[in-house]
Design an enzyme around this catalytic site. Structure first.
Site, PDB file in Angstrom:
ATOM      1  N   GLU A 169       4.460 -24.931   7.850  1.00  0.00           N
ATOM      2  CA  GLU A 169       4.605 -23.485   7.611  1.00  0.00           C
ATOM      3  C   GLU A 169       5.999 -23.303   7.062  1.00  0.00           C
ATOM      4  O   GLU A 169       6.984 -23.433   7.779  1.00  0.00           O
ATOM      5  CB  GLU A 169       4.385 -22.705   8.911  1.00  0.00           C
ATOM      6  CG  GLU A 169       4.238 -21.199   8.686  1.00  0.00           C
ATOM      7  CD  GLU A 169       5.554 -20.452   8.818  1.00  0.00           C
ATOM      8  OE1 GLU A 169       6.167 -20.156   7.753  1.00  0.00           O
ATOM      9  OE2 GLU A 169       5.972 -20.177   9.943  1.00  0.00           O
ATOM     10  N   CYS A 225       9.986 -15.509   8.157  1.00  0.00           N
ATOM     11  CA  CYS A 225       9.247 -16.002   6.992  1.00  0.00           C
ATOM     12  C   CYS A 225       8.271 -14.945   6.481  1.00  0.00           C
ATOM     13  O   CYS A 225       8.038 -14.840   5.280  1.00  0.00           O
ATOM     14  CB  CYS A 225       8.487 -17.271   7.352  1.00  0.00           C
ATOM     15  SG  CYS A 225       9.547 -18.682   7.705  1.00  0.00           S
TER      16      CYS A 225
END
Length: 457
Positions: free
Chosen positions: A230, A264
């Site tokens: 990720e 993020c």
């Protein structure tokens, strides 16, 4: 160095020694040996230990939240929310892991068998390389599914959150997990590759920057080991004429400055239809300008410091590059004076593809504001990035909604809401935002061997 450095003051609170080769070997060996027996524990046993860990988090929320705020500067309120979210995620997997990993029957007659099914079995030792921005939640969303699947875990956490890393190991031990089930490795980045290459380590997962993901993926590719990655995001936030502009502008502020802008999946590029651009921009800039920046332990603070001095320098560099190339700063744009690594909520417009801020992920409370002349242009601009983690879009038109869901290149699309992570929903990205999925059933199955079983008469 591996150290807790208070980002609000720049003061080094506590330092830690890196593990030596013999200590690393001992911890990997104990994890590997434990994996041989732990895989045979029952779901009920694992769930009991996990639920006990969640109870400890609830009881120790004040202590844990203060520790995270000191280590990386998130506001105390957001730190407390992270502890609660972590406990919730732990309980989710304790409750659902057995059903997620139940044998999946196939049509035995079709394949000439008496019995045929797919079984989910643990891989063994899994290494997690985790970031500092959500010191507990990021590690928990690896640890909970990995442990419930019957794996053992090694955690290489970011070097600036060592106390958070050690706390998670300690809380799982106190909850009842046998020695070696979950181990924190206080090691530097240069020590990660030998651990990845160790034949006793079966797989790896990383949350972090694209360069870090590339490095881990390269080693694991060479070793033919499974990875879940990720990575970064440059998430778009699209606002179309039929949207509730007031609501969209309000949520946009939270979406950008959550975790002091260091997420993020924080919205980073605000793409607004020209028909409502002025109305949105006026509200959005006014609210960003009004936010209170200050001591993250102060209840009135809405935006704390950036986590590291280097992180603030990178934000300054990207903003300065954009301004030098002709971008317009509508608010903020300069680091705050005084101790600590503070940067004010900032909005920039008149951005062109030649500017670094157009292509690179900016990890701080800086919003890029774009004007789009049509839905087609808004979607094209949203997809004009190497990343594809999340996207948020605002419209009350059913046709627009269908197109946005179908055409936005992202691992998750939120309509009329802020992109977020939930244990119940799979999480991950496309393009350079990573591979594989965390959370939900998809996340726990990433740490399993999906074994085909065929039994003849």
């Amino acid at each position: 160095m591996i150290a807790t450095v208070d980002p609000a003051t720049g003061r080094t609170v506590k330092t830690f020694e890196e593990l030596g080769a013999a200590e690393i070997e001992d911890k990997i060996a104990r994890s590997y040996e434990r994996a041989k027996s732990y895989r045979h524990t029952t779901f009920a046993e694992r769930a009991r230990w996990l639920n006990a860990a969640a109870d400890l988090l609830d009881a120790e929320v004040d202590e844990v939240a203060a520790m995270m705020t000191t280590e990386m500067g998130k506001t105390l309120a957001s730190a407390r929310a992270e502890v609660a979210k972590s406990a919730n995620g732990i309980r989710f997997y304790a409750e659902h892991a057995e059903s997620f990993l139940a044998d999946e029957p196939a049509d035995a007659a079709k394949v000439g068998a008496e019995l045929a099914y797919a079984a989910y079995q643990p891989l063994g030792v899994v290494l997690a390389v985790m970031p500092w921005n959500y010191p507990l939640w990021q590690a928990v969303r690896f640890a909970a599914p990995a442990l419930m699947a019957g794996n053992t875990g090694l955690l290489k956490h970011a070097s600036n959150v060592p106390q958070s890393a050690l706390y998670l190991e300690d809380v799982l031990r106190r909850a009842g997990f046998p020695d070696g089930c979950f181990t924190t490795l206080l090691i530097s980045s240069k020590q990660v590759e030998p651990v990845l290459r160790d034949p006793r380590v079966a797989a790896a997962t990383l949350t972090g920057s694209e360069p870090a993901g590339r490095a881990v993926a390269a080693v694991c590719g060479d070793e033919v080991k499974h990875t879940v990655l990720e990575l970064g995001g440059s998430d778009p936030f699209l606002v179309l004429p039929s949207a509730d502009i007031g609501r969209a502008a309000e949520v946009a502020v939270t979406a950008r400055v959550q975790n002091n802008g260091q997420s993020c999946i924080a919205a980073k590029r605000f793409i607004v239809h020209t028909d409502v651009y002025d109305a949105f921009a006026e509200r959005f800039v006014a609210r960003m300008r009004e936010l209170t920046v200050g001591d993250p332990f102060d209840a009135g603070t809405q935006v704390g410091p950036l986590a590291t001095e280097q992180g603030r320098a990178e934000v300054e560099e990207l903003v300065a590059d954009a301004v030098a190339a002709g971008a317009t700063v509508l608010c903020g744009g300069k680091p705050l004076s005084g101790p600590g690594w503070f940067y004010p909520p900032t909005v920039i417009t008149d951005i062109t593809p030649a500017m670094r801020i157009h292509q690179e992920e900016l990890f701080g409370p800086v919003a890029s504001l774009y004007r789009a002349g049509s839905l087609d242009e808004a979607i094209e601009l949203a997809n004009a990035t190497a990343f594809g983690l999340g996207a948020s879009a605002w419209t009350s038109d059913a046709g627009e909604r269908a197109r946005l869901i179908a055409e936005l290149e992202a691992g998750q699309v939120f309509i009329n809401g802020m992109t977020a992570s939930y244990p119940e929903l799979p999480f991950g990205g496309v393009k350079r935002s990573g591979t594989g999925r965390e959370l939900a059933a998809h996340g726990i199955r990433e740490f399993c061997n999906v074994k085909t079983v065929w039994v003849g008469a």
